[in-house]
Design an enzyme around this catalytic site. Structure first.
Site, PDB file in Angstrom:
ATOM      1  N   GLU A  14       0.832  -1.205   0.000  1.00 50.15           N
ATOM      2  CA  GLU A  14       0.000   0.000   0.000  1.00 50.15           C
ATOM      3  C   GLU A  14       0.868   1.257   0.000  1.00 50.15           C
ATOM      4  O   GLU A  14       0.559   2.252  -0.660  1.00 50.15           O
ATOM      5  CB  GLU A  14      -0.943   0.014   1.208  1.00 50.15           C
ATOM      6  CG  GLU A  14      -1.969  -1.114   1.222  1.00 50.15           C
ATOM      7  CD  GLU A  14      -2.886  -1.083   0.013  1.00 50.15           C
ATOM      8  OE1 GLU A  14      -3.146   0.002  -0.523  1.00 50.15           O
ATOM      9  OE2 GLU A  14      -3.313  -2.171  -0.425  1.00 50.15           O
ATOM     10  N   ASP A  71       3.944  -3.803  -5.793  1.00 48.66           N
ATOM     11  CA  ASP A  71       4.519  -5.082  -5.375  1.00 48.66           C
ATOM     12  C   ASP A  71       6.044  -4.997  -5.328  1.00 48.66           C
ATOM     13  O   ASP A  71       6.674  -5.467  -4.380  1.00 48.66           O
ATOM     14  CB  ASP A  71       4.116  -6.199  -6.344  1.00 48.66           C
ATOM     15  CG  ASP A  71       2.735  -6.758  -6.037  1.00 48.66           C
ATOM     16  OD1 ASP A  71       2.167  -6.394  -4.985  1.00 48.66           O
ATOM     17  OD2 ASP A  71       2.230  -7.557  -6.843  1.00 48.66           O
TER      18      ASP A  71
HETATM   19 ZN   LIG Z   1      -2.438  -2.373  -4.708  1.00 51.83          ZN
END
Ligand SMILES: [Zn+2]
Length: 422
Positions: A278, A363
């Site tokens: 996030e 990621d």
């Molecule tokens: Zn995401």
């Protein structure tokens, strides 16, 4: 029958066939892979839960398709078959005041759409979600949510609609520019107002009490240069077993919110990795970019609405003979909001493509700031818990999914983490 009617019908048909074709592909693809867990998940996900995910996915696709068919029917009924025209005529007869009848036209369409969606929401929550063990909602909670939503849309939506109608009438030919500015201002206010005042009407937010975890998260946030104003746990389990975590608000209202369902399912390593993902969105300014893009797009749409609202063919082509041309404003708004999605769906894959690229970036950031293996473990756990299919059809996914398919995402993370591919 005008040229625009034909074009509209053509796009409606295109929209329906595209959705139908994608749904068939998705069901076929998921069913074909139902009897074997993909190799890279084989050691972590059981065949039973893989099959449960397949059945859940198929059930949702079928339900979505039925809902879409009903929506398309209502759309045709309101436009080409004269529904809007009839409502407009009735309102004009009932009320002398043009402004009031226009506002009521907007409200009636809102009520119709809500009533059409209601049986589907009920079915989804109490049949579909319940069948797979996700529903935690009671009927009283469902209807109290509904009542709150109606009150909120009336308190917020009606004044906003009235303001736009007023601008359309009084602000001259560039009214759409003013309306867009109002829209931008409204959205900026909501960014602050939603987490502070609206979300708490539906859920309880309590500060994260686990001091060890809170300490780790603060460390991570500091490391990533994220100014943290609050760390909250939301009682998502009141409604659903699905878990999630998100950022909301900006400036002083910026906070991280964990669903209690997420905290109960992941260990601290995994939670940190999810949060690092996030924070990757924050680091790459994805949220800001999305807001800017959406404002730019909406400027285009407002300009288009400004143009279309002055074109008689736009109304006639969609089954509306304006009774009094002076009160075209609400009708223009309604037609535009109903019809535009039909023309934009074939382009949905473009926005989703951007969104999937953002996910890869986040990621990669999580892998660098936290740990790729922990993120993989967390994702697998979440796919499993949420019964998300591991084997979506690539084309269906390209049109509908804001996140990359599980296998692709994990393969990339494995490379980032330097782990051996299985
Ligand atoms: Zn995401």
């Amino acid at each position: 029958m005008t040229l625009f009617t034909l074009l509209f019908a053509l796009f409606l048909l295109l929209d329906a066939s595209l959705r139908f074709w994608l749904a068939r592909r998705q069901v076929a693809h998921v069913m074909r892979h139902r009897d074997a867990v993909p190799a890279i998940f084989a050691d972590r996900i059981s065949l039973r839960s893989h099959q449960r995910a397949a059945d859940y996915t198929v059930a949702r696709v079928r339900m979505g398709l039925i809902e879409r068919i009903v929506d398309a029917g209502v759309l045709v009924g309101l436009t080409l078959l004269g529904g809007l025209q009839a409502i407009d005529l009735m309102l004009i007869r009932l009320f002398d005041n043009g402004f009031l009848s226009q506002l009521l036209l907007l409200a009636s369409v809102g009520v119709i759409m809500m009533l059409v969606g209601l049986p589907f929401s009920l079915w989804r929550q109490f049949r579909l979600e319940a069948r797979f063990g996700f529903n935690r909602m009671t009927l009283p909670l469902f209807f109290s949510d509904l009542a709150k939503n109606i009150v909120l849309s009336t308190l917020i939506g009606l004044p906003l609609a009235a303001a736009v109608l007023w601008l359309m009438t009084e602000a001259g030919t560039l009214w759409w520019l003013w309306a867009w500015l109002l829209w931008v201002a409204f959205n900026l206010v909501m960014l602050v107002a939603f987490p502070l005042w609206i979300a708490p009407l539906f859920n309880r937010f309590s500060p994260l009490e686990d001091e060890t975890l809170a300490g780790r998260i603060r460390n991570l946030a500091t490391r990533c240069g994220f100014p943290l104003n609050g760390l909250f746990v939301m009682d998502g389990s009141r409604r659903s077993a699905h878990g999630n975590a998100y950022f909301t608000g900006f400036g002083k209202a910026r906070r991280i919110v964990f669903f209690d369902t997420l905290l109960s399912r992941l260990n601290h390593d995994q939670i940190e990795a999810v949060l690092a993902h996030e924070l990757g969105h924050f680091h790459h300014r994805h949220i800001l970019k999305r807001i800017v893009v959406s404002f730019a797009l909406s400027l285009g749409f407002f300009a288009l609405l400004g143009y279309l609202s002055t074109q008689l063919w736009f109304y006639v082509g969609l089954g509306v003979e304006l009774v009094k041309f002076a009160s075209f404003q609400a009708m223009a708004l309604v037609l535009f909001c109903l019809v535009v999605p039909v023309f934009t769906f074939p382009f949905a894959f473009i926005t989703n493509m951007g969104s999937r690229r953002d996910e890869f970036q986040a990621d990669a950031y999580a892998a660098s700031q936290s740990n790729a293996d922990h993120l993989i473990a967390a994702l697998v756990r979440l796919y499993d818990d949420n019964a998300a299919t591991l084997t979506p059809d690539p084309l269906h996914s390209a049109f509908y999914d804001s996140h990359p398919p599980a296998a692709v995402r994990i393969a990339r993370l494995r490379l980032a983490g330097g782990a051996q591919p299985a």
